[in-house]
Design a protein around this motif. Structure first.
Motif, PDB file in Angstrom:
ATOM      1  N   LEU A 179      57.278  46.346  40.697  1.00 16.09           N
ATOM      2  CA  LEU A 179      56.530  44.985  39.858  1.00 16.09           C
ATOM      3  C   LEU A 179      56.542  45.147  38.511  1.00 16.09           C
ATOM      4  N   ILE A 180      56.275  46.458  37.906  1.00 15.52           N
ATOM      5  CA  ILE A 180      56.237  46.669  36.732  1.00 15.52           C
ATOM      6  C   ILE A 180      57.630  46.584  35.942  1.00 15.52           C
ATOM      7  N   ASP A 181      58.720  47.028  36.654  1.00 15.03           N
ATOM      8  CA  ASP A 181      60.062  47.011  36.275  1.00 15.03           C
ATOM      9  C   ASP A 181      60.729  45.699  36.413  1.00 15.03           C
ATOM     10  N   GLY A 182      59.786  44.786  37.102  1.00 18.84           N
ATOM     11  CA  GLY A 182      60.367  43.419  37.280  1.00 18.84           C
ATOM     12  C   GLY A 182      61.659  43.183  38.550  1.00 18.84           C
ATOM     13  N   VAL A 183      61.514  44.255  39.454  1.00 15.63           N
ATOM     14  CA  VAL A 183      62.246  44.459  40.582  1.00 15.63           C
ATOM     15  C   VAL A 183      61.608  43.663  41.746  1.00 15.63           C
ATOM     16  N   PHE A 184      60.157  43.649  41.830  1.00 19.58           N
ATOM     17  CA  PHE A 184      59.629  42.944  42.662  1.00 19.58           C
ATOM     18  C   PHE A 184      58.956  41.836  41.888  1.00 19.58           C
ATOM     19  N   ASP A 185      58.863  40.586  42.566  1.00 13.97           N
ATOM     20  CA  ASP A 185      58.000  39.501  42.064  1.00 13.97           C
ATOM     21  C   ASP A 185      56.464  39.605  42.357  1.00 13.97           C
ATOM     22  N   ALA A 186      55.997  39.955  43.375  1.00 15.70           N
ATOM     23  CA  ALA A 186      54.583  39.734  43.810  1.00 15.70           C
ATOM     24  C   ALA A 186      54.436  40.834  45.257  1.00 15.70           C
ATOM     25  N   VAL A 187      53.552  41.325  45.285  1.00 17.70           N
ATOM     26  CA  VAL A 187      52.857  42.081  46.328  1.00 17.70           C
ATOM     27  C   VAL A 187      51.756  41.633  46.943  1.00 17.70           C
ATOM     28  N   ILE A 188      51.792  41.524  48.372  1.00 16.97           N
ATOM     29  CA  ILE A 188      50.589  41.095  48.952  1.00 16.97           C
ATOM     30  C   ILE A 188      50.053  42.150  49.815  1.00 16.97           C
TER      31      ILE A 188
ATOM     32  N   PHE B 256      27.480  44.350  68.678  1.00 17.95           N
ATOM     33  CA  PHE B 256      28.644  43.912  68.169  1.00 17.95           C
ATOM     34  C   PHE B 256      29.128  43.668  66.810  1.00 17.95           C
ATOM     35  N   VAL B 257      30.218  43.133  66.633  1.00 17.16           N
ATOM     36  CA  VAL B 257      30.641  43.391  65.185  1.00 17.16           C
ATOM     37  C   VAL B 257      30.654  41.803  64.362  1.00 17.16           C
ATOM     38  N   ASP B 258      30.309  41.670  63.199  1.00 19.10           N
ATOM     39  CA  ASP B 258      29.963  40.316  62.579  1.00 19.10           C
ATOM     40  C   ASP B 258      31.453  39.975  61.993  1.00 19.10           C
ATOM     41  N   GLY B 259      32.388  39.712  62.521  1.00 21.87           N
ATOM     42  CA  GLY B 259      33.869  39.170  62.124  1.00 21.87           C
ATOM     43  C   GLY B 259      33.926  38.603  60.809  1.00 21.87           C
ATOM     44  N   ALA B 260      32.878  37.711  60.693  1.00 15.87           N
ATOM     45  CA  ALA B 260      32.891  36.914  59.273  1.00 15.87           C
ATOM     46  C   ALA B 260      32.457  37.915  58.177  1.00 15.87           C
ATOM     47  N   ALA B 261      31.341  38.737  58.433  1.00 15.89           N
ATOM     48  CA  ALA B 261      31.146  39.473  57.349  1.00 15.89           C
ATOM     49  C   ALA B 261      32.064  40.805  57.174  1.00 15.89           C
ATOM     50  N   GLU B 262      32.576  41.310  58.258  1.00 17.96           N
ATOM     51  CA  GLU B 262      33.648  42.323  57.873  1.00 17.96           C
ATOM     52  C   GLU B 262      35.146  41.950  57.722  1.00 17.96           C
ATOM     53  N   ARG B 263      35.259  40.584  57.372  1.00 17.00           N
ATOM     54  CA  ARG B 263      36.707  40.203  57.080  1.00 17.00           C
ATOM     55  C   ARG B 263      37.492  40.866  56.205  1.00 17.00           C
ATOM     56  N   ILE B 264      38.685  41.246  56.363  1.00 15.33           N
ATOM     57  CA  ILE B 264      39.621  41.727  55.299  1.00 15.33           C
ATOM     58  C   ILE B 264      40.422  40.485  54.680  1.00 15.33           C
ATOM     59  N   GLY B 265      40.266  40.470  53.429  1.00 12.58           N
ATOM     60  CA  GLY B 265      40.905  39.371  52.714  1.00 12.58           C
ATOM     61  C   GLY B 265      42.667  39.656  52.228  1.00 12.58           C
ATOM     62  N   VAL B 266      43.226  38.743  52.088  1.00 15.89           N
ATOM     63  CA  VAL B 266      44.624  38.770  51.701  1.00 15.89           C
ATOM     64  C   VAL B 266      44.584  38.839  50.145  1.00 15.89           C
ATOM     65  N   GLU B 267      45.008  39.935  49.471  1.00 16.10           N
ATOM     66  CA  GLU B 267      45.129  39.999  48.153  1.00 16.10           C
ATOM     67  C   GLU B 267      46.624  39.670  47.687  1.00 16.10           C
ATOM     68  N   VAL B 268      46.850  39.323  46.602  1.00 20.50           N
ATOM     69  CA  VAL B 268      48.300  38.888  45.814  1.00 20.50           C
ATOM     70  C   VAL B 268      48.116  39.597  44.639  1.00 20.50           C
ATOM     71  N   PHE B 269      49.209  40.378  44.099  1.00 24.93           N
ATOM     72  CA  PHE B 269      49.156  41.198  42.728  1.00 24.93           C
ATOM     73  C   PHE B 269      50.695  40.846  42.348  1.00 24.93           C
ATOM     74  N   LEU B 270      50.683  40.287  40.843  1.00 28.19           N
ATOM     75  CA  LEU B 270      51.901  40.031  40.161  1.00 28.19           C
ATOM     76  C   LEU B 270      51.640  41.250  39.165  1.00 28.19           C
ATOM     77  N   ARG B 271      52.863  41.292  38.389  1.00 22.78           N
ATOM     78  CA  ARG B 271      52.656  42.483  37.411  1.00 22.78           C
ATOM     79  C   ARG B 271      51.380  42.202  36.277  1.00 22.78           C
ATOM     80  N   ASP B 272      50.968  41.037  36.073  1.00 18.09           N
ATOM     81  CA  ASP B 272      50.049  40.877  35.152  1.00 18.09           C
ATOM     82  C   ASP B 272      48.426  40.783  35.552  1.00 18.09           C
ATOM     83  N   ASN B 273      48.518  41.387  36.796  1.00 21.41           N
ATOM     84  CA  ASN B 273      47.136  41.256  37.419  1.00 21.41           C
ATOM     85  C   ASN B 273      46.986  42.667  38.177  1.00 21.41           C
ATOM     86  N   LEU B 274      47.664  43.393  37.829  1.00 21.45           N
ATOM     87  CA  LEU B 274      47.633  44.759  38.490  1.00 21.45           C
ATOM     88  C   LEU B 274      46.278  45.596  38.276  1.00 21.45           C
ATOM     89  N   PRO B 275      45.549  45.984  39.155  1.00 23.07           N
ATOM     90  CA  PRO B 275      44.530  46.871  38.814  1.00 23.07           C
ATOM     91  C   PRO B 275      44.417  48.192  38.306  1.00 23.07           C
TER      92      PRO B 275
END
Length: 348
Positions: free
Chosen positions: A297-306, A329-348
């Motif tokens: 991503l930093i090198d500009g070879v990839f455009d985005a990472v999911i 039981f498991v609370d599916g809503a409370a334990e939801r795993i979200g889809v994250e999108v990273f570009l070069r400019d918002n890398l953690p």
């Protein structure tokens, strides 16, 4: 009266007072022991709800010497995301032990349904309470999961689901949504470059790859009709195979303007693309933020990472298996795993 007692965290003593029963009766209700009338059970449960009483499972299990024995079954190999899951699990082992939880990790060859089914069949119900498995979509695996449940072992799927089986919960992202997100990104990246999209998969034997492809095609066909899809390249999540097969596809078809890698092998993707002249490189969207995809991503070879948060997935899987092993039981809503999108400019 009870409002004052509830300023601090409600205790078993508060529940007993509100329900008008003894501490031993509350304990029997909490631990599902016999000898308590149904009306008394209801009165205790209502008192717990009114007080907002939350049971300290770790303390309760320690007092009754309850030990959760959990096994995680992951694919072996060089898949960086899977190795990240394994590393996270091993880091969790010491802390989990303090909460009366024993974690074991087993690995099987990736995409090998027979090996996975054999591993699951070999699990001893006397030694394991719950299993989290990265599933391969095959009849043999479904039968093995059914056998685990018949023997009283809790089962959740991790990362890749097996929805037609008797598994009790899935821990992972919405993979159709992830594929749709990839198409939305690539379609915009390539809006003025009419051409083809290459899809690189590990294998169509795993549900997450199938669902990601489905979501990708849905959005691309509906919203970006100027773009078409070339044949799917199966790279078996092996970086060398991915590099060789993608490089060949790019050489044979200069009309490829976008690449969506919905599996692993990102180093192979990077090598196949980076050797091309910059003006002829396709736009690239891949999965999982690892050291290698970050560099690309930093090198500009990839455009985005999911990305999906592997640390949260492990923690959710552990909590889910403990709850299911307790008959909860498991609370599916409370334990939801979200889809994250990273570009070069918002890398953690």
């Amino acid at each position: 009266m009870y409002g004052e007692a509830s300023v601090s965290r409600p205790t078993i003593h508060d529940v007993a007072r509100m329900a008008g029963v003894s501490l031993s009766t509350v304990d029997r209700v909490l631990n599902d022991r016999e000898g308590v009338r149904k009306s008394t059970q209801i009165r205790v449960s209502e008192a717990m709800q009114r007080l907002g009483y939350e049971r300290n499972l770790a303390a309760a299990n320690l007092s009754r010497r309850r030990l959760y024995r959990l096994r995680f079954v992951l694919p072996s190999g060089s898949n960086a995301f899977m190795r990240g899951l394994e590393t996270c699990l091993r880091e969790r082992m010491a802390g989990a032990a303090r909460e009366s939880t024993l974690i074991e990790v087993a690995t099987v060859p990736p995409f090998d349904a027979q090996a996975l089914a054999a591993e699951l069949r070999g699990i001893d119900a006397g030694q394991v309470d719950g299993v989290a498995v990265v599933a391969t979509d095959a009849t043999a695996v479904r039968v093995a999961v059914r056998d685990l449940r018949a023997r009283g072992i809790a089962v959740v799927t991790l990362v890749s689901d097996l929805p037609s089986s008797e598994r009790q919960h899935f821990v992972g992202i919405d993979n159709v949504q992830a594929g749709r997100t990839a198409a939305s990104l690539l379609g915009r990246f390539c809006r003025w470059r009419r051409g083809k999209m290459a899809i690189v998969a590990g294998s169509m034997l795993v549900r997450d790859h199938v669902e990601r492809r489905l979501g990708f095609e849905q959005v691309l066909r509906a919203e970006f009709p100027d773009q078409s899809i070339s044949a799917v390249i199966e790279g078996l999540d092996d970086q060398d195979i991915v590099e060789e097969r993608l490089a060949r596809a790019l050489a044979e078809d200069p009309g490829i303007v976008g690449v969506y890698s919905l599996g692993a092998g990102n180093r192979g993707i990077s090598r196949a693309v980076s050797v091309l002249a910059e003006e002829s490189r396709p736009s690239v969207v891949v999965h999982e933020l690892t050291r290698f995809s970050r560099d690309a991503l930093i090198d500009g070879v990839f455009d985005a990472v999911i990305h999906q948060d592997e640390t949260r997935e492990i923690d959710v899987a552990i909590r889910a298996l403990r709850a299911l092993a307790d008959g909860g039981f498991v609370d599916g809503a409370a334990e939801r795993i979200g889809v994250e999108v990273f570009l070069r400019d918002n890398l953690p």
